[in-house]
Design an enzyme around this catalytic site. Structure first.
Site, PDB file in Angstrom:
ATOM      1  N   HIS A 125       0.673  -1.107  -0.297  1.00 53.05           N
ATOM      2  CA  HIS A 125       0.171   0.308   0.246  1.00 53.05           C
ATOM      3  C   HIS A 125       0.765   1.167   0.241  1.00 53.05           C
ATOM      4  CE1 HIS A 125      -2.746   3.046   1.839  1.00 53.05           C
ATOM      5  NE2 HIS A 125      -3.617   1.943   1.310  1.00 53.05           N
ATOM      6  N   ASP A 202       3.253  -4.913   7.951  1.00 51.12           N
ATOM      7  CA  ASP A 202       2.115  -3.765   7.651  1.00 51.12           C
ATOM      8  C   ASP A 202       1.224  -5.385   8.305  1.00 51.12           C
ATOM      9  OD1 ASP A 202      -0.295  -2.601   6.696  1.00 51.12           O
ATOM     10  OD2 ASP A 202       0.984  -1.643   5.866  1.00 51.12           O
ATOM     11  N   GLN A 205      -4.181  -5.083   7.447  1.00 49.80           N
ATOM     12  CA  GLN A 205      -5.144  -6.222   6.516  1.00 49.80           C
ATOM     13  C   GLN A 205      -5.287  -7.273   6.698  1.00 49.80           C
ATOM     14  OE1 GLN A 205      -7.532  -4.804   4.403  1.00 49.80           O
ATOM     15  NE2 GLN A 205      -6.975  -3.207   4.155  1.00 49.80           N
ATOM     16  N   LYS A 228     -10.095  -0.321  10.461  1.00 52.11           N
ATOM     17  CA  LYS A 228      -9.999  -1.665   9.428  1.00 52.11           C
ATOM     18  C   LYS A 228     -10.406  -2.919  10.456  1.00 52.11           C
ATOM     19  CE  LYS A 228      -7.069   0.732   6.501  1.00 52.11           C
ATOM     20  NZ  LYS A 228      -8.013   0.620   5.244  1.00 52.11           N
ATOM     21  N   CYS A 366      -4.981   2.460  -3.483  1.00 52.20           N
ATOM     22  CA  CYS A 366      -3.731   2.810  -2.748  1.00 52.20           C
ATOM     23  C   CYS A 366      -2.698   2.167  -3.105  1.00 52.20           C
ATOM     24  CB  CYS A 366      -3.844   3.097  -1.241  1.00 52.20           C
ATOM     25  SG  CYS A 366      -4.749   4.691  -0.526  1.00 52.20           S
TER      26      CYS A 366
HETATM   27  N1  PLP Z   1      -1.330  -0.870   4.505  1.00 51.92           N
HETATM   28  C1  PLP Z   1      -2.674  -1.670   3.801  1.00 51.92           C
HETATM   29  C2  PLP Z   1      -2.327  -2.873   3.707  1.00 51.92           C
HETATM   30  C3  PLP Z   1      -3.645  -0.311   4.293  1.00 51.92           C
HETATM   31  O1  PLP Z   1      -4.756  -1.218   3.364  1.00 51.92           O
HETATM   32  C4  PLP Z   1      -3.820   0.686   4.776  1.00 51.92           C
HETATM   33  C5  PLP Z   1      -4.915   1.217   3.915  1.00 51.92           C
HETATM   34  O2  PLP Z   1      -6.269   0.661   3.361  1.00 51.92           O
HETATM   35  C6  PLP Z   1      -3.465   0.941   5.677  1.00 51.92           C
HETATM   36  C7  PLP Z   1      -1.913   0.582   5.434  1.00 51.92           C
HETATM   37  C8  PLP Z   1      -3.277   2.734   5.675  1.00 51.92           C
HETATM   38  O3  PLP Z   1      -4.076   2.317   6.692  1.00 51.92           O
HETATM   39  P1  PLP Z   1      -4.361   3.666   7.209  1.00 51.92           P
HETATM   40  O4  PLP Z   1      -5.322   4.834   6.506  1.00 51.92           O
HETATM   41  O5  PLP Z   1      -5.216   3.329   8.348  1.00 51.92           O
HETATM   42  O6  PLP Z   1      -3.144   4.524   7.961  1.00 51.92           O
END
Ligand code: PLP
Length: 408
Positions: A125, A202, A205, A228, A366
């Site tokens: 992401h 990370d 998800q 999430k 993203c």
């Molecule tokens: N990492 C992953 C894999 C994501 O799917 C997302 C958000 O969709 C993020 C990071 C960023 O999360 P946030 O926007 O809640 O900071």
């Protein structure tokens, strides 16, 4: 176990899923963007603002002490949920993005010298890519990208080879938000550790779909966002191993993160407060605790196998649709389905689905480089959660077929 009855109970816990959109009951399949919230979370936030409302850590009065105790209990709970060794290894942030930026700045400052490298995967992401890319730019370094195959699985041979270049930090997504791929992070962490390289996972998800044990993973850092995982927006977590957090310089400066301050000099607070400058989002942290408790009470293993069945059902049905192309067909997948049908633009299909009461996401999610790698402008993404059911899948499939017919 009667799964149907159990599911009914779960749906009753989520007020937003009860609503109608365009006079049809809502089918919410945008869970990878954000999940709906159970009553337990909404009630917890309501209770904080109705009763406990107070700033934490610096008040002698009753309410402040109540709120401080609740906040620190939330930290201890999150630590035990993740199986962290100590509560001080849990830093509250506003989300996964802020957690990653914290590490990229602070650990980057500690470890990166001019010309050094950072290693990520091709399926990150933007939140786990841009902070590292910018760090490399600041340090005149290089961002190494472990490639992936056509199914959207990380190429582990390439990953191993890149580790030989001795990157200073490895940052990996546990589950790809655009492809659904579950990376074999345990193995990837062990490989990085053979070179003494710290690894950030990370988990934005992954934590919503499977149990997480940071000690078993042996990751150095693990990040996620509350919103999430059925919690509120505005609270997230950075887990870090003590020995790294102790060495890392502060990321932001201000109240709370300091020990002694004079006009000439400042000494910093101990962990975890060193990394929590300013007033935190107390209600969101308490809501996050309630969300994780809800996950635990529901049964994470049960959620995992239930969602896996739904994913299988949805993918099997989707594959029967002519010109269907599922982007991301890893053997190990979370309940996230990205797809395209013929030449239909994702936005057009998504808009028609919306009018039929089906909420999906369209676009690059993203993850623009991922779309570039597959040479596509974007996808339609349906992502599942514990409150989705067989009816949702049927409505979704029927709507996709209808919309595809209309647009072909
Ligand atoms: N990492 C992953 C894999 C994501 O799917 C997302 C958000 O969709 C993020 C990071 C960023 O999360 P946030 O926007 O809640 O900071």
């Amino acid at each position: 176990m009667n799964r149907f009855v159990e599911l009914q109970n779960i749906r009753e816990q989520f007020p937003a899923i009860q609503q109608q959109v365009y006079n049809q009951s809502l089918v919410y399949l945008d869970n990878a963007a954000t999940t709906l919230k159970p009553k337990a979370v909404i009630d917890r936030i309501h209770h904080y603002y109705s009763i406990e409302n107070s700033n934490i850590h610096r008040g002698v009065h009753y309410l402040s002490q109540q709120a401080t105790t609740a906040f620190e209990q939330a930290r201890a709970y999150v630590a035990s949920y993740l199986n962290a060794a100590y509560p001080h290894e849990v830093i509250f942030t506003k989300g996964a993005t802020e957690s990653i930026n914290l590490v990229a700045h602070s650990l980057g400052e500690l470890l990166m010298e001019t010309g050094d490298k950072i290693l990520i995967t091709a399926m990150e992401h933007h939140s786990n890519m841009v902070p590292w890319q910018q760090l490399c730019n600041r340090k005149e370094g290089e961002l190494l990208i472990a490639g992936m195959n056509e199914a959207g699985e990380t190429d582990l041979v390439h990953y191993r080879n890149l580790l030989e270049q001795k990157p200073k930090i490895v940052a990996l997504t546990h589950v790809s938000n655009s492809l659904g791929t579950i990376n074999p992070v345990r193995e990837m962490i062990a490989l990085a550790h053979q070179h003494q390289i710290p690894v950030l996972i990370d988990g934005a998800q992954s934590i919503v779909h499977q149990p997480i044990d940071v000690q078993e993973l042996d990751c150095d850092f693990f990040v996620f966002s509350g919103h999430k995982v059925y919690g509120p927006m505005g609270a997230g977590v950075l887990y870090g191993k003590t020995h790294w957090l102790e060495k890392m310089p502060p990321y932001q400066y201000g109240g709370e993160m300091v020990d002694q301050v004079s006009y000439a000099h400042t000494s910093f607070n101990q962990l975890p407060f060193k990394f929590e400058a300013g007033t935190p989002n107390v209600s969101a942290v308490l809501g996050l605790e309630a969300a994780l408790r809800f996950m635990q009470q529901t049964g994470i293993e049960h959620i995992k196998s239930y969602e896996r069945n739904l994913l299988e059902e949805a993918e099997n049905e989707l594959k029967k649709i002519p010109s269907m192309r599922i982007i991301g067909q890893a053997k190990s997948k979370a309940p996230v389905i990205s797809f395209l049908i013929g030449n239909i633009h994702p936005f057009d299909l998504g808009t028609l689905l919306d009018k039929m009461g089906i909420a999906v996401r369209t676009g690059h999610h993203c993850a623009q480089p991922v779309m570039d790698a597959f040479d596509i402008p974007g996808t339609i993404r349906a992502s599942l959660a514990m409150y989705n059911n067989a009816d949702d899948i049927q409505r979704f499939i029927a709507a996709v077929k209808k919309a595809a017919d209309m647009l072909s």
